[in-house]
Design a protein around this motif. Structure first.
Motif, PDB file in Angstrom:
ATOM      1  N   ALA A   1      28.278 -37.390  81.998  1.00 17.58           N
ATOM      2  CA  ALA A   1      27.548 -38.661  81.904  1.00 17.58           C
ATOM      3  C   ALA A   1      26.761 -38.938  83.189  1.00 17.58           C
ATOM      4  O   ALA A   1      27.259 -38.690  84.290  1.00 17.58           O
ATOM      5  N   GLU A   2      25.554 -39.454  83.018  1.00 20.87           N
ATOM      6  CA  GLU A   2      24.674 -39.748  84.153  1.00 20.87           C
ATOM      7  C   GLU A   2      25.333 -40.690  85.162  1.00 20.87           C
ATOM      8  O   GLU A   2      25.115 -40.579  86.361  1.00 20.87           O
ATOM      9  N   ASP A   3      26.106 -41.674  84.649  1.00 19.33           N
ATOM     10  CA  ASP A   3      26.623 -42.722  85.541  1.00 19.33           C
ATOM     11  C   ASP A   3      28.050 -42.452  86.027  1.00 19.33           C
ATOM     12  O   ASP A   3      28.653 -43.317  86.661  1.00 19.33           O
ATOM     13  N   ALA A   4      28.600 -41.278  85.761  1.00 20.08           N
ATOM     14  CA  ALA A   4      29.980 -41.005  86.201  1.00 20.08           C
ATOM     15  C   ALA A   4      30.019 -40.834  87.719  1.00 20.08           C
ATOM     16  O   ALA A   4      29.135 -40.209  88.307  1.00 20.08           O
TER      17      ALA A   4
ATOM     18  N   ARG B   1      37.256 -35.024  80.198  1.00 21.61           N
ATOM     19  CA  ARG B   1      37.065 -36.114  79.239  1.00 21.61           C
ATOM     20  C   ARG B   1      36.557 -37.381  79.918  1.00 21.61           C
ATOM     21  O   ARG B   1      35.743 -38.119  79.361  1.00 21.61           O
ATOM     22  N   ALA B   2      37.077 -37.650  81.117  1.00 25.09           N
ATOM     23  CA  ALA B   2      36.713 -38.890  81.814  1.00 25.09           C
ATOM     24  C   ALA B   2      35.217 -38.943  82.121  1.00 25.09           C
ATOM     25  O   ALA B   2      34.615 -40.017  82.081  1.00 25.09           O
TER      26      ALA B   2
ATOM     27  N   ARG C   1      38.866 -43.930  80.350  1.00 20.88           N
ATOM     28  CA  ARG C   1      38.033 -43.047  79.498  1.00 20.88           C
ATOM     29  C   ARG C   1      38.746 -41.743  79.184  1.00 20.88           C
ATOM     30  O   ARG C   1      38.626 -41.200  78.090  1.00 20.88           O
ATOM     31  N   ALA C   2      39.464 -41.204  80.195  1.00 19.03           N
ATOM     32  CA  ALA C   2      40.124 -39.899  80.005  1.00 19.03           C
ATOM     33  C   ALA C   2      41.161 -39.950  78.889  1.00 19.03           C
ATOM     34  O   ALA C   2      41.335 -38.975  78.159  1.00 19.03           O
TER      35      ALA C   2
ATOM     36  N   THR D   1      46.027 -29.542  82.570  1.00 23.13           N
ATOM     37  CA  THR D   1      46.030 -30.906  82.025  1.00 23.13           C
ATOM     38  C   THR D   1      45.121 -31.821  82.846  1.00 23.13           C
ATOM     39  O   THR D   1      44.356 -32.624  82.296  1.00 23.13           O
ATOM     40  N   LEU D   2      45.179 -31.688  84.161  1.00 24.40           N
ATOM     41  CA  LEU D   2      44.291 -32.458  85.036  1.00 24.40           C
ATOM     42  C   LEU D   2      42.833 -32.202  84.673  1.00 24.40           C
ATOM     43  O   LEU D   2      42.029 -33.134  84.553  1.00 24.40           O
TER      44      LEU D   2
END
Lengths: 197, 197
Positions: B151-154, B192-193, A192-193, B185-186
């Motif tokens: 996101a709820e499921d992350a 994003r992930a 995803r990232a 960057t991390l």
């Protein structure tokens, strides 16, 4: 065409090399890196210590060659079926099995711990074992980018470290169990990232 | 209301504790964990070794208390300005400065290396130092989820490990430089992930 015969002396050398690698990996797992000696490796392998010194300058060099001899699994790169997530899940699940195997675990742990305190050993350990590992993951991510599955501007080296760093930390520091569920979740988050937006 | 006076004996104890912690951190950085002794710590701190044994059962216990005394920065949790990425960038940049500081680096590295080979020490090290670190990041991600940014499921625990694992690996194994660019960057990739889709 017949396969050329290996000369007897070469086969003997290959047998000795293998015996020395096995002895070095067994011993470092048993006594730790600090107490490992060339003499101990020679005794366990049933060879003279001069045989070892003829081929290797130090115990670190023996150990790194022993690991590299075993670690050839992905010399040709990671599998590429066209499905990035599936390929990463497959390879990391295989690593879970490997790193949970006590026979592999003890020597690798001893070497990693010694490297944490010894910058020169660490540089060899990283160059011979860790960098090639990070590279095959970076390459697989680049192939996915070339196939249009990954964002053009994603930092693929750091993404590879996001797969391997948490894995190494759980294993080395025992911050959590190494399971398929964990590595599948890692893959899901990293895919995803880096996904195209 | 006047501040209550600290009794002289308590102040003396606090001074001794601090001297013992400083001596333990200095010495382990100089000689490594294996060669660290209670006697050595006592001599460096200018106290009798019985003073140390009265408070701590082992050198590992002294060291872990010494680190915990220093590591109180984020006991109340990470900053929460409402901007997840900015807060993570800020905190990880501060960690870059800290882990690049030789005074901090030597003792922490010695303890981490010893823990890699010693399951009992490692369990203490993880419980006292690493788990609280992972927890404050997980908590900050959870607050962002409650604010609708994640996101709820992350899997937030694994996301926190994706910030800290690559950082630890670069630092401990020296697989790359610890820079602001790296941690920024991390953060970018992890945000994003876990972002809402």
């Amino acid at each position: 065409m017949a396969t050329p015969r290996t000369p007897d002396s070469t086969r003997r050398s290959e047998r000795s090399r293998r015996a020395i690698f096995d002895a070095a990996l067994e011993l470092v797992g048993e006594v730790g890196y600090d107490k490992l000696t060339i003499e101990g490796i020679a005794a366990r392998a049933g060879v003279g210590k001069q045989t070892i010194y003829r081929w290797w300058p130090s115990k670190a060099a023996v150990l790194l060659d022993a690991f590299t001899a075993d670690a050839g699994d992905y010399e040709a790169g990671l599998p590429d079926t066209g499905d990035l997530a599936a390929d990463l899940r497959f390879v990391l699940r295989a690593s879970v099995d490997e790193f949970n195997d006590p026979k592999f675990q003890a020597p690798y742990r001893a070497l990693a711990a010694a490297g944490a305190n010894d910058a020169e050993l660490s540089a060899d350990f990283v160059a011979r074992l860790m960098e090639p590992g990070i590279k095959v993951y970076t390459d697989r991510l680049r192939a996915a980018r070339d196939q249009g599955q990954v964002a053009e501007d994603a930092d693929l080296r750091v993404a590879a470290e996001m797969l391997l760093g948490p894995f190494s930390q759980r294993w080395l520091m025992r911050t959590g169990p190494l399971t398929y569920e964990f590595t599948d979740t890692l893959v899901d988050l990293v895919v995803r990232a880096v996904a195209r937006r």
